[in-house]
Design a protein around this motif. Sequence first.
Motif, PDB file in Angstrom:
ATOM      1  N   LEU A 160       0.830  -1.206   0.000  1.00  0.00           N
ATOM      2  CA  LEU A 160       0.000   0.000   0.000  1.00  0.00           C
ATOM      3  C   LEU A 160       0.864   1.257   0.000  1.00  0.00           C
ATOM      4  N   THR A 161       0.276   2.348  -0.466  1.00  0.00           N
ATOM      5  CA  THR A 161       0.967   3.630  -0.401  1.00  0.00           C
ATOM      6  C   THR A 161       0.238   4.600   0.518  1.00  0.00           C
ATOM      7  N   ARG A 162      -1.040   4.335   0.801  1.00  0.00           N
ATOM      8  CA  ARG A 162      -1.814   5.219   1.669  1.00  0.00           C
ATOM      9  C   ARG A 162      -2.280   4.471   2.905  1.00  0.00           C
ATOM     10  N   ASN A 163      -2.302   5.174   4.032  1.00  0.00           N
ATOM     11  CA  ASN A 163      -2.801   4.587   5.279  1.00  0.00           C
ATOM     12  C   ASN A 163      -2.069   3.282   5.598  1.00  0.00           C
ATOM     13  N   ILE A 164      -0.751   3.363   5.651  1.00  0.00           N
ATOM     14  CA  ILE A 164       0.078   2.179   5.810  1.00  0.00           C
ATOM     15  C   ILE A 164       0.109   1.667   7.253  1.00  0.00           C
ATOM     16  N   ASP A 165      -0.042   2.588   8.208  1.00  0.00           N
ATOM     17  CA  ASP A 165       0.246   2.256   9.596  1.00  0.00           C
ATOM     18  C   ASP A 165      -0.583   1.170  10.278  1.00  0.00           C
ATOM     19  N   PRO A 166      -1.916   1.166  10.128  1.00  0.00           N
ATOM     20  CA  PRO A 166      -2.697   0.207  10.932  1.00  0.00           C
ATOM     21  C   PRO A 166      -2.302  -1.237  10.651  1.00  0.00           C
ATOM     22  N   ARG A 167      -2.284  -2.037  11.700  1.00  0.00           N
ATOM     23  CA  ARG A 167      -1.927  -3.455  11.560  1.00  0.00           C
ATOM     24  C   ARG A 167      -3.186  -4.247  11.254  1.00  0.00           C
ATOM     25  N   TRP A 168      -3.605  -4.201  10.004  1.00  0.00           N
ATOM     26  CA  TRP A 168      -4.864  -4.814   9.588  1.00  0.00           C
ATOM     27  C   TRP A 168      -4.656  -6.045   8.719  1.00  0.00           C
ATOM     28  N   ARG A 169      -3.455  -6.621   8.775  1.00  0.00           N
ATOM     29  CA  ARG A 169      -3.188  -7.886   8.088  1.00  0.00           C
ATOM     30  C   ARG A 169      -3.124  -9.004   9.128  1.00  0.00           C
ATOM     31  N   PHE A 170      -3.792 -10.127   8.850  1.00  0.00           N
ATOM     32  CA  PHE A 170      -3.824 -11.248   9.789  1.00  0.00           C
ATOM     33  C   PHE A 170      -3.327 -12.507   9.097  1.00  0.00           C
ATOM     34  N   TYR A 171      -2.614 -13.355   9.821  1.00  0.00           N
ATOM     35  CA  TYR A 171      -2.054 -14.561   9.207  1.00  0.00           C
ATOM     36  C   TYR A 171      -1.809 -15.609  10.275  1.00  0.00           C
ATOM     37  N   GLU A 172      -1.701 -16.854   9.844  1.00  0.00           N
ATOM     38  CA  GLU A 172      -1.386 -17.927  10.776  1.00  0.00           C
ATOM     39  C   GLU A 172       0.117 -17.991  10.962  1.00  0.00           C
ATOM     40  N   ARG A 173       0.549 -17.811  12.197  1.00  0.00           N
ATOM     41  CA  ARG A 173       1.983 -17.720  12.502  1.00  0.00           C
ATOM     42  C   ARG A 173       2.758 -18.948  12.054  1.00  0.00           C
ATOM     43  N   GLY A 174       3.855 -18.715  11.311  1.00  0.00           N
ATOM     44  CA  GLY A 174       4.764 -19.793  10.958  1.00  0.00           C
ATOM     45  C   GLY A 174       4.289 -20.698   9.839  1.00  0.00           C
ATOM     46  N   ASN A 175       3.068 -20.471   9.329  1.00  0.00           N
ATOM     47  CA  ASN A 175       2.582 -21.314   8.230  1.00  0.00           C
ATOM     48  C   ASN A 175       3.363 -20.989   6.951  1.00  0.00           C
ATOM     49  N   PRO A 176       3.930 -22.004   6.299  1.00  0.00           N
ATOM     50  CA  PRO A 176       4.788 -21.761   5.130  1.00  0.00           C
ATOM     51  C   PRO A 176       4.024 -21.235   3.918  1.00  0.00           C
ATOM     52  N   TYR A 177       2.693 -21.277   3.966  1.00  0.00           N
ATOM     53  CA  TYR A 177       1.919 -20.816   2.814  1.00  0.00           C
ATOM     54  C   TYR A 177       1.570 -19.335   2.900  1.00  0.00           C
ATOM     55  N   VAL A 178       2.011 -18.658   3.946  1.00  0.00           N
ATOM     56  CA  VAL A 178       1.765 -17.224   4.099  1.00  0.00           C
ATOM     57  C   VAL A 178       2.746 -16.446   3.219  1.00  0.00           C
ATOM     58  N   SER A 179       2.268 -15.349   2.598  1.00  0.00           N
ATOM     59  CA  SER A 179       3.118 -14.559   1.717  1.00  0.00           C
ATOM     60  C   SER A 179       3.847 -13.463   2.495  1.00  0.00           C
ATOM     61  N   GLY A 180       4.657 -12.689   1.789  1.00  0.00           N
ATOM     62  CA  GLY A 180       5.337 -11.558   2.397  1.00  0.00           C
ATOM     63  C   GLY A 180       6.715 -11.920   2.904  1.00  0.00           C
ATOM     64  N   PRO A 181       7.499 -10.890   3.302  1.00  0.00           N
ATOM     65  CA  PRO A 181       8.834 -11.123   3.832  1.00  0.00           C
ATOM     66  C   PRO A 181       8.790 -11.935   5.122  1.00  0.00           C
ATOM     67  N   ARG A 182       9.857 -12.615   5.398  1.00  0.00           N
ATOM     68  CA  ARG A 182       9.900 -13.535   6.539  1.00  0.00           C
ATOM     69  C   ARG A 182       9.486 -12.881   7.851  1.00  0.00           C
ATOM     70  N   ARG A 183       9.896 -11.650   8.056  1.00  0.00           N
ATOM     71  CA  ARG A 183       9.606 -10.999   9.346  1.00  0.00           C
ATOM     72  C   ARG A 183       8.103 -10.784   9.535  1.00  0.00           C
ATOM     73  N   LEU A 184       7.346 -10.830   8.440  1.00  0.00           N
ATOM     74  CA  LEU A 184       5.896 -10.641   8.554  1.00  0.00           C
ATOM     75  C   LEU A 184       5.147 -11.965   8.550  1.00  0.00           C
ATOM     76  N   ARG A 185       5.900 -13.070   8.760  1.00  0.00           N
ATOM     77  CA  ARG A 185       5.234 -14.369   8.783  1.00  0.00           C
ATOM     78  C   ARG A 185       5.414 -15.067  10.133  1.00  0.00           C
ATOM     79  N   GLU A 186       6.144 -14.440  11.030  1.00  0.00           N
ATOM     80  CA  GLU A 186       6.460 -15.120  12.295  1.00  0.00           C
ATOM     81  C   GLU A 186       5.661 -14.582  13.465  1.00  0.00           C
TER      82      GLU A 186
END
Length: 186
Positions: A160-186
């Motif tokens: 995103l380029t607008r309204n980046i700050d809120p933590r509105w992404r949810f994911y299952e911790r450590g699941n290998p099928y989650v996208s994004g950089p490693r630091r956002l999957r743990e």
Amino acid sequence: MDTLDLAHYLIGKVAVHDVAAGRLSGRIVETEAYPVGDPAGHAFRGKTARNSSLFLGRGYAYVHFTYGSSFMLNVTSEARGVGAGVLIRALQPLEGIDLMQCSRGVTRLMDLARGPGRLAEAMRIDFRQDGVDLCAAGPLWLAATERNTGTIGESVRIGLTRNIDPRWRFYERGNPYVSGPRRLRE
DNA sequence: TATGCGATATTCT
DNA sequence: GAATATCGCATAG
């Protein structure tokens, strides 16, 4: 239930799409919320021909096309006439894996539906699914699952380029099928 | 592993 | 004409 609750709730649920060749299904492991009044949300500037499905009410599909190459699947939230939704960002493939490998052109399970564009291609989602009721009988729907979900992590949203700050992404911790950089999957 | 850049089509200004 | 809720390949470390 508001948009953020829905984004959280959808983790661990199963998305199913029946096509002529068979059944495609996958477990949702990553979502992003685009709530009411979010400047990054497509409904922010009001209803247009492109985003009208977002205003159908809760539980409909909103399919969007971007960057000239990628479809994305959203689940609408909130009441009819209110524009808000949840982007499905990643799936763990369950059924129809051979069909997904065929449409994606790759064989690695992790690469089939890790990321919203890949997910739509694997599940054969396009404009034909825009506006479909996901809670009613039909080719595309959402199912609950008995399987336990791991801990759910949260982070900032991706791309995103607008309204980046809120933590509105949810994911299952450590699941290998989650996208994004490693630091956002743990 | 991490970062960078081009391709591509639809929508809105 | 500009922007975009991305992907895949390239290159460097």
